[in-house]
Design a protein around this motif. Sequence first.
Motif, PDB file in Angstrom:
ATOM      1  N   ALA A  65       0.724  -1.399  -0.233  1.00  0.00           N
ATOM      2  CA  ALA A  65       0.125   0.139   0.119  1.00  0.00           C
ATOM      3  C   ALA A  65       0.892   1.360  -0.262  1.00  0.00           C
ATOM      4  CB  ALA A  65      -0.793  -0.050   1.051  1.00  0.00           C
ATOM      5  N   PHE A  66       1.988   0.927   1.217  1.00  0.00           N
ATOM      6  CA  PHE A  66       2.735   2.641   0.650  1.00  0.00           C
ATOM      7  C   PHE A  66       3.194   2.393  -0.292  1.00  0.00           C
ATOM      8  CE2 PHE A  66       6.816   4.614   2.047  1.00  0.00           C
ATOM      9  CZ  PHE A  66       6.771   5.416   1.668  1.00  0.00           C
ATOM     10  N   SER A  67       4.342   1.086  -0.992  1.00  0.00           N
ATOM     11  CA  SER A  67       4.554   1.342  -2.515  1.00  0.00           C
ATOM     12  C   SER A  67       3.948   1.924  -3.513  1.00  0.00           C
ATOM     13  CB  SER A  67       5.409   0.038  -2.955  1.00  0.00           C
ATOM     14  OG  SER A  67       4.145  -0.426  -3.299  1.00  0.00           O
ATOM     15  N   VAL A  68       2.666   2.021  -3.669  1.00  0.00           N
ATOM     16  CA  VAL A  68       2.000   2.681  -4.458  1.00  0.00           C
ATOM     17  C   VAL A  68       0.808   3.239  -4.007  1.00  0.00           C
ATOM     18  CG1 VAL A  68       1.487  -0.011  -5.845  1.00  0.00           C
ATOM     19  CG2 VAL A  68      -0.205   1.074  -3.475  1.00  0.00           C
ATOM     20  N   GLY A  69       1.090   4.457  -2.858  1.00  0.00           N
ATOM     21  CA  GLY A  69       0.742   5.080  -2.687  1.00  0.00           C
ATOM     22  C   GLY A  69      -1.043   5.018  -1.609  1.00  0.00           C
ATOM     23  N   PHE A  70      -0.911   4.307  -1.186  1.00  0.00           N
ATOM     24  CA  PHE A  70      -2.674   3.501  -0.587  1.00  0.00           C
ATOM     25  C   PHE A  70      -3.101   3.583   0.358  1.00  0.00           C
ATOM     26  CE2 PHE A  70      -3.700   0.739  -4.108  1.00  0.00           C
ATOM     27  CZ  PHE A  70      -3.782   1.891  -5.243  1.00  0.00           C
ATOM     28  N   GLU A  71      -1.642   3.999   1.255  1.00  0.00           N
ATOM     29  CA  GLU A  71      -1.396   4.361   2.366  1.00  0.00           C
ATOM     30  C   GLU A  71      -2.825   5.494   3.312  1.00  0.00           C
ATOM     31  OE1 GLU A  71       2.155   3.688   6.037  1.00  0.00           O
ATOM     32  OE2 GLU A  71       2.254   5.179   4.668  1.00  0.00           O
ATOM     33  N   MET A 125      -4.798   6.853   2.229  1.00  0.00           N
ATOM     34  CA  MET A 125      -6.239   7.306   1.495  1.00  0.00           C
ATOM     35  C   MET A 125      -6.777   6.397   2.574  1.00  0.00           C
ATOM     36  SD  MET A 125      -6.366   5.177  -2.118  1.00  0.00           S
ATOM     37  CE  MET A 125      -8.154   5.686  -2.361  1.00  0.00           C
ATOM     38  N   ALA A 126      -8.213   6.980   3.675  1.00  0.00           N
ATOM     39  CA  ALA A 126      -8.862   6.602   5.088  1.00  0.00           C
ATOM     40  C   ALA A 126      -9.432   5.605   4.908  1.00  0.00           C
ATOM     41  CB  ALA A 126      -9.351   7.806   4.918  1.00  0.00           C
ATOM     42  N   ASN A 127     -10.046   4.989   3.834  1.00  0.00           N
ATOM     43  CA  ASN A 127     -10.491   3.752   4.199  1.00  0.00           C
ATOM     44  C   ASN A 127      -9.199   2.356   4.042  1.00  0.00           C
ATOM     45  OD1 ASN A 127      -9.389   3.832   1.428  1.00  0.00           O
ATOM     46  ND2 ASN A 127     -11.546   2.875   0.838  1.00  0.00           N
ATOM     47  N   VAL A 128      -8.240   2.813   3.564  1.00  0.00           N
ATOM     48  CA  VAL A 128      -7.570   1.575   3.958  1.00  0.00           C
ATOM     49  C   VAL A 128      -6.451   1.625   5.445  1.00  0.00           C
ATOM     50  CG1 VAL A 128      -5.153   1.350   2.434  1.00  0.00           C
ATOM     51  CG2 VAL A 128      -6.646   1.831   1.097  1.00  0.00           C
ATOM     52  N   ALA A 129      -5.996   3.328   5.429  1.00  0.00           N
ATOM     53  CA  ALA A 129      -5.321   3.577   6.751  1.00  0.00           C
ATOM     54  C   ALA A 129      -6.214   2.802   7.261  1.00  0.00           C
ATOM     55  CB  ALA A 129      -5.125   4.547   6.844  1.00  0.00           C
ATOM     56  N   THR A 130      -7.529   3.078   7.893  1.00  0.00           N
ATOM     57  CA  THR A 130      -8.072   2.761   9.047  1.00  0.00           C
ATOM     58  C   THR A 130      -8.075   1.272   8.592  1.00  0.00           C
ATOM     59  OG1 THR A 130      -9.701   4.315   8.558  1.00  0.00           O
ATOM     60  CG2 THR A 130     -10.917   2.468   9.615  1.00  0.00           C
ATOM     61  N   ALA A 131      -8.183   0.288   7.502  1.00  0.00           N
ATOM     62  CA  ALA A 131      -8.747  -0.830   7.134  1.00  0.00           C
ATOM     63  C   ALA A 131      -6.842  -1.318   8.157  1.00  0.00           C
ATOM     64  CB  ALA A 131      -8.721  -1.301   6.092  1.00  0.00           C
ATOM     65  N   MET A 132      -6.180  -0.727   7.730  1.00  0.00           N
ATOM     66  CA  MET A 132      -4.950  -1.387   8.127  1.00  0.00           C
ATOM     67  C   MET A 132      -4.534  -1.675  10.171  1.00  0.00           C
ATOM     68  SD  MET A 132      -1.949  -0.520   5.631  1.00  0.00           S
ATOM     69  CE  MET A 132      -1.772   0.918   5.041  1.00  0.00           C
ATOM     70  N   LEU A 133      -4.953   0.300  10.111  1.00  0.00           N
ATOM     71  CA  LEU A 133      -4.819   0.145  11.962  1.00  0.00           C
ATOM     72  C   LEU A 133      -5.822  -1.101  12.828  1.00  0.00           C
ATOM     73  CD1 LEU A 133      -6.318   3.783  11.962  1.00  0.00           C
ATOM     74  CD2 LEU A 133      -4.231   2.769  12.651  1.00  0.00           C
ATOM     75  N   ASP A 134      -6.688  -1.200  12.004  1.00  0.00           N
ATOM     76  CA  ASP A 134      -8.302  -2.293  12.289  1.00  0.00           C
ATOM     77  C   ASP A 134      -7.109  -3.923  12.419  1.00  0.00           C
ATOM     78  OD1 ASP A 134     -10.378  -3.546  13.570  1.00  0.00           O
ATOM     79  OD2 ASP A 134     -10.334  -4.899  12.263  1.00  0.00           O
ATOM     80  N   MET A 135      -6.297  -4.098  11.881  1.00  0.00           N
ATOM     81  CA  MET A 135      -5.646  -5.252  11.306  1.00  0.00           C
ATOM     82  C   MET A 135      -4.416  -5.250  12.236  1.00  0.00           C
ATOM     83  SD  MET A 135      -2.861  -6.240   9.829  1.00  0.00           S
ATOM     84  CE  MET A 135      -2.056  -4.704   8.751  1.00  0.00           C
ATOM     85  N   TYR A 136      -3.779  -4.577  12.678  1.00  0.00           N
ATOM     86  CA  TYR A 136      -2.440  -4.581  13.481  1.00  0.00           C
ATOM     87  C   TYR A 136      -3.198  -4.345  14.714  1.00  0.00           C
ATOM     88  CZ  TYR A 136       0.759  -2.960  10.306  1.00  0.00           C
ATOM     89  OH  TYR A 136       2.052  -2.726   9.337  1.00  0.00           O
ATOM     90  N   PHE A 137      -3.933  -3.523  15.065  1.00  0.00           N
ATOM     91  CA  PHE A 137      -5.166  -4.116  16.427  1.00  0.00           C
ATOM     92  C   PHE A 137      -5.710  -5.659  16.887  1.00  0.00           C
ATOM     93  CE2 PHE A 137      -5.668   0.304  16.642  1.00  0.00           C
ATOM     94  CZ  PHE A 137      -4.934   0.443  17.821  1.00  0.00           C
ATOM     95  N   ARG A 144       0.041   1.849  16.470  1.00  0.00           N
ATOM     96  CA  ARG A 144      -0.212   4.197  17.081  1.00  0.00           C
ATOM     97  C   ARG A 144       0.783   4.457  15.976  1.00  0.00           C
ATOM     98  NH1 ARG A 144       2.035   2.062  21.858  1.00  0.00           N
ATOM     99  NH2 ARG A 144       0.021   2.596  22.620  1.00  0.00           N
ATOM    100  N   PHE A 145       1.696   3.697  15.673  1.00  0.00           N
ATOM    101  CA  PHE A 145       2.814   4.653  14.536  1.00  0.00           C
ATOM    102  C   PHE A 145       1.980   4.499  13.637  1.00  0.00           C
ATOM    103  CE2 PHE A 145       6.530   3.937  11.831  1.00  0.00           C
ATOM    104  CZ  PHE A 145       7.337   5.004  12.406  1.00  0.00           C
ATOM    105  N   MET A 146       1.098   3.636  13.375  1.00  0.00           N
ATOM    106  CA  MET A 146       0.997   4.524  11.446  1.00  0.00           C
ATOM    107  C   MET A 146      -0.189   5.260  11.776  1.00  0.00           C
ATOM    108  SD  MET A 146      -1.691   1.808   9.090  1.00  0.00           S
ATOM    109  CE  MET A 146      -2.136   2.666   8.201  1.00  0.00           C
ATOM    110  N   PHE A 147      -1.091   5.464  13.144  1.00  0.00           N
ATOM    111  CA  PHE A 147      -2.140   6.708  13.338  1.00  0.00           C
ATOM    112  C   PHE A 147      -1.297   8.147  13.758  1.00  0.00           C
ATOM    113  CE2 PHE A 147      -4.791   9.372  16.094  1.00  0.00           C
ATOM    114  CZ  PHE A 147      -6.196   9.226  15.506  1.00  0.00           C
TER     115      PHE A 147
END
Length: 214
Positions: free
Chosen positions: A36-42, A44-56, A65-68
Amino acid sequence: MQEAGQKSDSITLVSVLPAVADVKALRIGRSIHNYAFSVGFESMANVATAMLDMYFKCGSVRNARFMFKGMSSCSRNVVSWNTMINGYEQNGESEEAFATFLKMLDEGVEPTNETTVTWIAMILGYAHNGCVNEALNLFCEMQSHDIKPDSFTLVSVIIALADLSVTRQARWIHGLAIRTLMDKNVFVCAALIDTYAKCGAIQTARKLFGMMQE
């Protein structure tokens, strides 16, 4: 899909990340994050939120925490804030969850019904563990933010006040119940009766009992 040379879009990532979270495949989750970071999707709010949920859900609070912290203000919508609050709560970090909630208010983000739940959980936690003053302070702070308590929250505070056995406090919470039109609620009324009785105000408790409709 990757092996077939098909490029993933943001919807693909948002769809696959909950599956990664369900099976707690942290290594795969990190790989998707790197993609996601390499293609610039990181960003995007929906992608970032999905990744936060995944990490938790994978138990990696530090990564979440670091990502947020790295997310821009425009990417931090109420959903991502709720994800952080819920994620901390699910990983046993209640104080961090509440601190995040207060920061959310400071930044002017309007809370949702899901976020009120955090107040109630904290008040209940303090009340059930005998931390009456903390429960009361939190309840007062909740009101200062114009968040209206429901009957469940009010009963929790009334039960906590019963342990103090102070009639003045019982009258204060009773007045609040009247002002919020919850004094007729059977659970609120029963809690008030118990509190007055423990304060030694038996006549008031008996009068309330006589006024109950059910």
